[in-house]
Design a protein around this motif. Structure first.
Motif, PDB file in Angstrom:
ATOM      1  N   HIS A  63       0.823  -1.213   0.000  1.00 42.94           N
ATOM      2  CA  HIS A  63       0.000   0.000   0.000  1.00 42.94           C
ATOM      3  C   HIS A  63       0.852   1.255   0.000  1.00 42.94           C
ATOM      4  CE1 HIS A  63      -3.616   2.382   0.902  1.00 42.94           C
ATOM      5  NE2 HIS A  63      -2.887   3.028   1.810  1.00 42.94           N
ATOM      6  N   CYS A  71       3.021  10.680  -0.166  1.00 44.23           N
ATOM      7  CA  CYS A  71       2.436  10.826   1.164  1.00 44.23           C
ATOM      8  C   CYS A  71       3.179  11.850   2.027  1.00 44.23           C
ATOM      9  CB  CYS A  71       2.364   9.484   1.871  1.00 44.23           C
ATOM     10  SG  CYS A  71       3.944   8.797   2.393  1.00 44.23           S
ATOM     11  N   ARG A  78      -5.892  13.730   5.602  1.00 47.59           N
ATOM     12  CA  ARG A  78      -5.623  12.747   4.542  1.00 47.59           C
ATOM     13  C   ARG A  78      -5.017  11.476   5.126  1.00 47.59           C
ATOM     14  NH1 ARG A  78      -5.471   9.307   1.585  1.00 47.59           N
ATOM     15  NH2 ARG A  78      -4.858   9.186  -0.625  1.00 47.59           N
ATOM     16  N   LYS A  81      -7.808   9.463   6.835  1.00 48.24           N
ATOM     17  CA  LYS A  81      -8.636   8.810   5.827  1.00 48.24           C
ATOM     18  C   LYS A  81      -7.917   7.596   5.241  1.00 48.24           C
ATOM     19  CE  LYS A  81     -11.072   9.839   1.470  1.00 48.24           C
ATOM     20  NZ  LYS A  81     -10.355   8.920   0.562  1.00 48.24           N
ATOM     21  N   ASP A  82      -6.627   7.772   4.951  1.00 51.33           N
ATOM     22  CA  ASP A  82      -5.874   6.682   4.346  1.00 51.33           C
ATOM     23  C   ASP A  82      -5.711   5.504   5.299  1.00 51.33           C
ATOM     24  OD1 ASP A  82      -4.008   5.948   1.931  1.00 51.33           O
ATOM     25  OD2 ASP A  82      -2.878   5.428   3.741  1.00 51.33           O
ATOM     26  N   HIS A  84      -7.778   4.557   7.640  1.00 55.39           N
ATOM     27  CA  HIS A  84      -9.047   3.826   7.640  1.00 55.39           C
ATOM     28  C   HIS A  84      -9.161   2.945   6.391  1.00 55.39           C
ATOM     29  CE1 HIS A  84     -11.387   5.118  11.144  1.00 55.39           C
ATOM     30  NE2 HIS A  84     -10.788   6.301  11.024  1.00 55.39           N
ATOM     31  N   GLU A  85      -8.757   3.490   5.255  1.00 55.26           N
ATOM     32  CA  GLU A  85      -8.808   2.717   4.014  1.00 55.26           C
ATOM     33  C   GLU A  85      -7.844   1.530   4.065  1.00 55.26           C
ATOM     34  OE1 GLU A  85      -7.892   5.630   1.063  1.00 55.26           O
ATOM     35  OE2 GLU A  85      -9.929   6.471   1.030  1.00 55.26           O
ATOM     36  N   LEU A  86      -6.672   1.748   4.646  1.00 57.08           N
ATOM     37  CA  LEU A  86      -5.692   0.670   4.767  1.00 57.08           C
ATOM     38  C   LEU A  86      -6.246  -0.478   5.603  1.00 57.08           C
ATOM     39  CD1 LEU A  86      -2.810  -0.561   4.561  1.00 57.08           C
ATOM     40  CD2 LEU A  86      -2.260   0.741   6.632  1.00 57.08           C
ATOM     41  N   SER A  88      -9.322  -1.297   6.178  1.00 53.97           N
ATOM     42  CA  SER A  88     -10.379  -1.963   5.417  1.00 53.97           C
ATOM     43  C   SER A  88      -9.783  -2.877   4.350  1.00 53.97           C
ATOM     44  CB  SER A  88     -11.297  -0.920   4.772  1.00 53.97           C
ATOM     45  OG  SER A  88     -12.298  -1.542   3.996  1.00 53.97           O
ATOM     46  N   LYS A  89      -8.736  -2.394   3.687  1.00 54.63           N
ATOM     47  CA  LYS A  89      -8.076  -3.198   2.652  1.00 54.63           C
ATOM     48  C   LYS A  89      -7.449  -4.457   3.251  1.00 54.63           C
ATOM     49  CE  LYS A  89      -5.612  -1.090  -0.514  1.00 54.63           C
ATOM     50  NZ  LYS A  89      -4.477  -0.364  -1.195  1.00 54.63           N
ATOM     51  N   GLN A  92     -10.110  -7.039   4.069  1.00 53.09           N
ATOM     52  CA  GLN A  92     -10.595  -7.745   2.886  1.00 53.09           C
ATOM     53  C   GLN A  92      -9.541  -8.702   2.333  1.00 53.09           C
ATOM     54  OE1 GLN A  92     -13.728  -7.594   2.204  1.00 53.09           O
ATOM     55  NE2 GLN A  92     -14.009  -5.990   3.742  1.00 53.09           N
TER      56      GLN A  92
END
Length: 362
Positions: A63, A71, A78, A81-82, A84-86, A88-89, A92
């Motif tokens: 990532h 970055c 930012r 937000k990133d 949180h996305e990490l 989640s990734k 999954q």
């Protein structure tokens, strides 16, 4: 505290008495050293924990490797937000890796995902296992100070340690004795979560965990008799800080595939999610003082169970700031001392995997 090559970050792990090394770690440093990212993942569930923690490590590296230069320009929002996305990734990706496993010991099988996203074996039994995740990002500001952001699920503690051995936490302990976690689960929608995790003490000779004493009374306070005299009421400590062992467990109504887990948030653990286990990280933000020296330490409970936090802070400060050890030397020494303490306290047949990653901010 940097070594001769100017390295600011180092990490290592040691396998405990279990079959699989379920701890893993990772770190990244941007080209201009304005951003340092370090992480620890403490898996649970045997082989599935090994898969989960290694998947988390590899996903983190993939990532950020692609965007290490970019970055450096991100602001705090930012980054939040990133992260949180990490998470989640990673969550999954662990599911995909669980689905991709085709057996152990020469046995072949095919797993599937049900309508609720739970990974199941051909028998229909759910796949248990997952990992904690503690990721810390240190961002160097133009004035030489650092903004330090911690994101975590689970109980792999992260600390920001100043050169006088004072410290602040960079993580939230998502354990079943955390009042905010108790409230979070209790406030989940009844229709979406008809059955919820209950938070209990691990009591001796109580084999049905839902029958163990509850950590919190209905009003959110703790039962005074277990607080004042835990060992006299059959509880037992889980670490050298003498914190009673606690679990999040499924209620008595769940007669098949009961869950018993020592944390309230984790990545993976898809079956437990329907009862309130969360994969959403807590975010903690700290800022360093100008002119002071700091270290960041992130570790699994194979390390933390062997220390009082203030003693660990003093120990690594002595290594780094008094004895002048490099970060790598400090990690190697502190990790070795932790393993030695673990064997002494818990026995050579029962000590846990241990993982530690550190960086210096000077």
């Amino acid at each position: 505290m940097d070594d001769k090559k100017g390295n600011q970050v180092s990490g290592d792990s040691k396998k405990g008495a279990k079959q699989w090394q379920e701890d893993s770690f990772g770190f990244c440093v941007s080209k201009n050293r304005r951003v340092i990212i370090l992480a620890v993942f403490d898996g649970h569930g045997g082989y599935n924990g090994y898969v989960a923690s290694n998947t988390a490590r590899d996903t983190l590296k993939a990532h950020y490797t692609k965007q290490l230069e970019e970055c450096e320009k991100w602001d705090l929002s930012r980054w939040e937000k990133d992260l949180h996305e990490l998470f989640s990734k990673i969550h999954q990706q662990i599911r995909e890796q669980f689905l991709a496993q085709n057996g152990q010991g020469g046995k072949s099988f095919s797993r599937s995902k049900d309508a609720n996203g739970i990974v199941r074996n051909p028998s229909g039994d759910p796949v248990h296992g997952g990992t904690t995740a503690s990721v810390v990002v240190a961002i160097r500001n133009d004035d030489g100070t650092y903004t330090v952001v911690g994101a975590n699920t689970g109980d792999s503690t992260a600390m920001l340690i100043q050169d006088d051995s004072s410290f602040e936490y960079l993580s939230e302990d998502h354990g079943p004795d955390n009042l905010q976690e108790y409230k979070r689960v209790q406030q989940l929608d009844e229709k979406e979560y008809p059955e919820k995790l209950i938070f209990v003490y691990d009591k001796a000779k109580c084999y049905k965990k839902y029958e163990c004493p509850k950590v919190f009374l209905p009003n959110g306070t703790k039962d005074s008799k277990y607080v004042q005299n835990p060992w006299g009421h059959g509880l037992h400590p889980t670490n050298v800080r003498y914190e009673p062992a606690v679990y999040a467990v499924t209620p008595q109504s769940i007669t098949k595939d009961a869950t018993c887990i020592a944390m309230t948030r984790a990545l993976g653990d898809f079956y437990a999610g329907q009862f309130g286990l969360s994969s959403i990280p807590s975010i903690t933000v700290r800022k360093t003082k100008k002119g002071s020296k700091f270290m960041v330490a992130v570790a699994s409970d194979g390390v933390w169970d062997c220390w009082k936090y203030e003693d660990f802070a003093k120990y690594v400060c002595a290594l780094g700031f008094e004895k002048g050890h490099s970060v790598k030397q400090a990690v190697d020494t502190a990790l070795g001392e932790s393993v030695s303490r673990a064997i002494t306290n818990f026995g050579s047949s029962h000590y846990d995997d241990a993982c530690l990653v550190m960086c210096s901010l000077t």
